[in-house]
Design an enzyme around this catalytic site. Sequence first.
Site, PDB file in Angstrom:
ATOM      1  N   ASP A   1       0.876  -1.151   0.000  1.00  0.00           N
ATOM      2  CA  ASP A   1       0.000   0.000   0.000  1.00  0.00           C
ATOM      3  C   ASP A   1       0.934   1.227   0.000  1.00  0.00           C
ATOM      4  OD1 ASP A   1      -2.354   1.638   0.468  1.00  0.00           O
ATOM      5  OD2 ASP A   1      -1.676   1.799   2.538  1.00  0.00           O
ATOM      6  N   LEU A   2       0.421   2.389  -0.335  1.00  0.00           N
ATOM      7  CA  LEU A   2       1.283   3.576  -0.398  1.00  0.00           C
ATOM      8  C   LEU A   2       1.142   4.466   0.849  1.00  0.00           C
ATOM      9  CD1 LEU A   2       3.122   5.575  -1.965  1.00  0.00           C
ATOM     10  CD2 LEU A   2       1.047   6.479  -3.034  1.00  0.00           C
ATOM     11  N   ASP A   3      -0.037   5.106   0.963  1.00  0.00           N
ATOM     12  CA  ASP A   3      -0.240   6.088   2.030  1.00  0.00           C
ATOM     13  C   ASP A   3      -0.184   5.423   3.405  1.00  0.00           C
ATOM     14  OD1 ASP A   3      -0.814   8.362   0.305  1.00  0.00           O
ATOM     15  OD2 ASP A   3      -2.698   7.368  -0.168  1.00  0.00           O
TER      16      ASP A   3
ATOM     17  N   THR B   1       1.760  10.049   4.248  1.00  0.00           N
ATOM     18  CA  THR B   1       0.806  10.994   3.654  1.00  0.00           C
ATOM     19  C   THR B   1      -0.555  10.909   4.347  1.00  0.00           C
ATOM     20  OG1 THR B   1       0.648   9.282   1.997  1.00  0.00           O
ATOM     21  CG2 THR B   1       1.690  11.332   1.318  1.00  0.00           C
TER      22      THR B   1
ATOM     23  N   LYS C   1      -9.071   5.506   6.092  1.00  0.00           N
ATOM     24  CA  LYS C   1      -7.800   4.985   5.590  1.00  0.00           C
ATOM     25  C   LYS C   1      -8.044   3.844   4.612  1.00  0.00           C
ATOM     26  CE  LYS C   1      -4.748   6.315   9.333  1.00  0.00           C
ATOM     27  NZ  LYS C   1      -3.881   5.833  10.412  1.00  0.00           N
ATOM     28  N   GLY C   2      -7.413   3.926   3.462  1.00  0.00           N
ATOM     29  CA  GLY C   2      -7.485   2.844   2.479  1.00  0.00           C
ATOM     30  C   GLY C   2      -8.681   2.920   1.558  1.00  0.00           C
TER      31      GLY C   2
ATOM     32  N   ARG D   1     -11.517   8.204  -2.468  1.00  0.00           N
ATOM     33  CA  ARG D   1     -11.823   9.600  -2.169  1.00  0.00           C
ATOM     34  C   ARG D   1     -13.325   9.823  -1.985  1.00  0.00           C
ATOM     35  NH1 ARG D   1      -9.463  13.428  -6.608  1.00  0.00           N
ATOM     36  NH2 ARG D   1      -7.710  12.041  -6.223  1.00  0.00           N
TER      37      ARG D   1
ATOM     38  N   SER E   1      -2.634   0.567  -4.291  1.00  0.00           N
ATOM     39  CA  SER E   1      -3.136   1.731  -3.552  1.00  0.00           C
ATOM     40  C   SER E   1      -4.447   2.235  -4.137  1.00  0.00           C
ATOM     41  CB  SER E   1      -2.093   2.856  -3.630  1.00  0.00           C
ATOM     42  OG  SER E   1      -2.653   4.081  -3.199  1.00  0.00           O
ATOM     43  N   ALA E   2      -5.289   2.790  -3.262  1.00  0.00           N
ATOM     44  CA  ALA E   2      -6.551   3.375  -3.724  1.00  0.00           C
ATOM     45  C   ALA E   2      -6.349   4.784  -4.282  1.00  0.00           C
ATOM     46  CB  ALA E   2      -7.527   3.451  -2.554  1.00  0.00           C
ATOM     47  N   SER E   3      -5.160   5.334  -4.099  1.00  0.00           N
ATOM     48  CA  SER E   3      -4.967   6.755  -4.422  1.00  0.00           C
ATOM     49  C   SER E   3      -4.779   7.032  -5.906  1.00  0.00           C
ATOM     50  CB  SER E   3      -3.758   7.295  -3.667  1.00  0.00           C
ATOM     51  OG  SER E   3      -3.510   8.620  -4.088  1.00  0.00           O
TER      52      SER E   3
ATOM     53  N   ASN F   1      -3.478   9.753  -6.693  1.00  0.00           N
ATOM     54  CA  ASN F   1      -2.260  10.578  -6.677  1.00  0.00           C
ATOM     55  C   ASN F   1      -0.993   9.724  -6.563  1.00  0.00           C
ATOM     56  OD1 ASN F   1      -3.402  13.357  -6.615  1.00  0.00           O
ATOM     57  ND2 ASN F   1      -4.352  12.617  -4.719  1.00  0.00           N
TER      58      ASN F   1
ATOM     59  N   LYS G   1     -11.068  -1.023  -1.542  1.00  0.00           N
ATOM     60  CA  LYS G   1     -10.775  -1.912  -0.416  1.00  0.00           C
ATOM     61  C   LYS G   1     -11.922  -1.747   0.588  1.00  0.00           C
ATOM     62  CE  LYS G   1      -5.837  -0.895  -0.969  1.00  0.00           C
ATOM     63  NZ  LYS G   1      -4.650  -0.225  -0.409  1.00  0.00           N
TER      64      LYS G   1
ATOM     65  N   GLU H   1       0.137  -3.290   4.684  1.00  0.00           N
ATOM     66  CA  GLU H   1      -1.016  -2.378   4.795  1.00  0.00           C
ATOM     67  C   GLU H   1      -1.070  -1.674   6.143  1.00  0.00           C
ATOM     68  OE1 GLU H   1      -3.605  -0.843   3.867  1.00  0.00           O
ATOM     69  OE2 GLU H   1      -3.907  -1.517   1.820  1.00  0.00           O
ATOM     70  N   ASP H   2      -1.530  -0.434   6.136  1.00  0.00           N
ATOM     71  CA  ASP H   2      -1.703   0.290   7.409  1.00  0.00           C
ATOM     72  C   ASP H   2      -3.175   0.521   7.739  1.00  0.00           C
ATOM     73  OD1 ASP H   2      -2.122   2.241   5.350  1.00  0.00           O
ATOM     74  OD2 ASP H   2      -1.996   3.781   6.903  1.00  0.00           O
TER      75      ASP H   2
HETATM   76  C1  BG6 Z   1      -5.649   5.745   0.157  1.00  0.00           C
HETATM   77  C2  BG6 Z   1      -5.736   6.526   1.436  1.00  0.00           C
HETATM   78  O1  BG6 Z   1      -4.352   5.301  -0.039  1.00  0.00           O
HETATM   79  O2  BG6 Z   1      -6.043   6.563  -0.957  1.00  0.00           O
HETATM   80  C3  BG6 Z   1      -7.123   7.125   1.598  1.00  0.00           C
HETATM   81  O3  BG6 Z   1      -5.469   5.658   2.529  1.00  0.00           O
HETATM   82  C4  BG6 Z   1      -7.467   7.959   0.382  1.00  0.00           C
HETATM   83  O4  BG6 Z   1      -7.141   7.900   2.778  1.00  0.00           O
HETATM   84  C5  BG6 Z   1      -7.357   7.096  -0.868  1.00  0.00           C
HETATM   85  O5  BG6 Z   1      -8.788   8.477   0.490  1.00  0.00           O
HETATM   86  C6  BG6 Z   1      -7.654   7.876  -2.144  1.00  0.00           C
HETATM   87  O6  BG6 Z   1      -6.646   8.818  -2.339  1.00  0.00           O
HETATM   88  P1  BG6 Z   1      -6.679  10.001  -3.390  1.00  0.00           P
HETATM   89  O7  BG6 Z   1      -5.251  10.512  -3.352  1.00  0.00           O
HETATM   90  O8  BG6 Z   1      -7.023   9.419  -4.719  1.00  0.00           O
HETATM   91  O9  BG6 Z   1      -7.670  10.989  -2.914  1.00  0.00           O
HETATM   92 MG    MG Z   2      -2.654   3.207   3.588  1.00  0.00          MG
END
Ligand code: BG6
Ligand code: MG
Length: 215
Positions: free
Chosen positions: A10-12, A18, A46-47, A50, A115-117, A119, A146, A170-171
Amino acid sequence: MHNIKAVIFDLDGVLVDTAKYHYLAWKRLAQELNIQFSLQDNERLKGVSRMRSLDIILEIGNITLDSDTKIQLAQKKNIWYVDYISNLTPKDILPGVIGFLESLKVDSIKIALGSASKNSMLILDKLNLTNYFDAIIDGTKVSKAKPDPEVFLKGAEALKVLPSECIVFEDAEAGVEAAINAGMYCIGIGSKNILKMAHLVLAGFSDMTFDKLKL
Ligand code: BG6
Ligand code: MG
């Protein structure tokens, strides 16, 4: 744990802290909406994606909004978040991460991001980590958040390994659940009280090598 061929990170909150900037940006939005939002509430975010995070905050505040307004609010949060992380540098990589990634390379273990992000690419580039990854599955590539296992199963598929041959780091509670749902061995990074479903929980990667993981 036998025959591990890949590690999915996982990233964040795992490779970089972050998670605190996500919290700050959501807290700012919650304040604008007059919603009380605590650190404990934040664990639920978390995880998760958005939009799902925004839904959880609105649920806490008992507020219903139309989808256009929700999209605007999520964009606003993301602008603040991207601003908070604009100064990230490789110095922000969490302790022990680089040493562990290097040890995986030495042992020819494949490496993926799960990762779900949306970014993720921006962050990996700022941290100079992109080149360590054999596959990157992020929020732009998955449709199910997730604890659905999609992100990790896609990671295993991209690496051409079986789920049972993967370790996930994973966190987040939702992330640990996603890894377990994928049939993978899951190591939680953080606290045992929160990451109850993980096979093993560690405080971080300090002094960790792949060799030390062969339990
Ligand atoms: C996950 C974070 O990695 O990414 C979440 O743990 C976050 O908190 C999710 O909402 C989505 O991230 P982003 O950067 O696309 O808004
Ligand atoms: Mg995380």
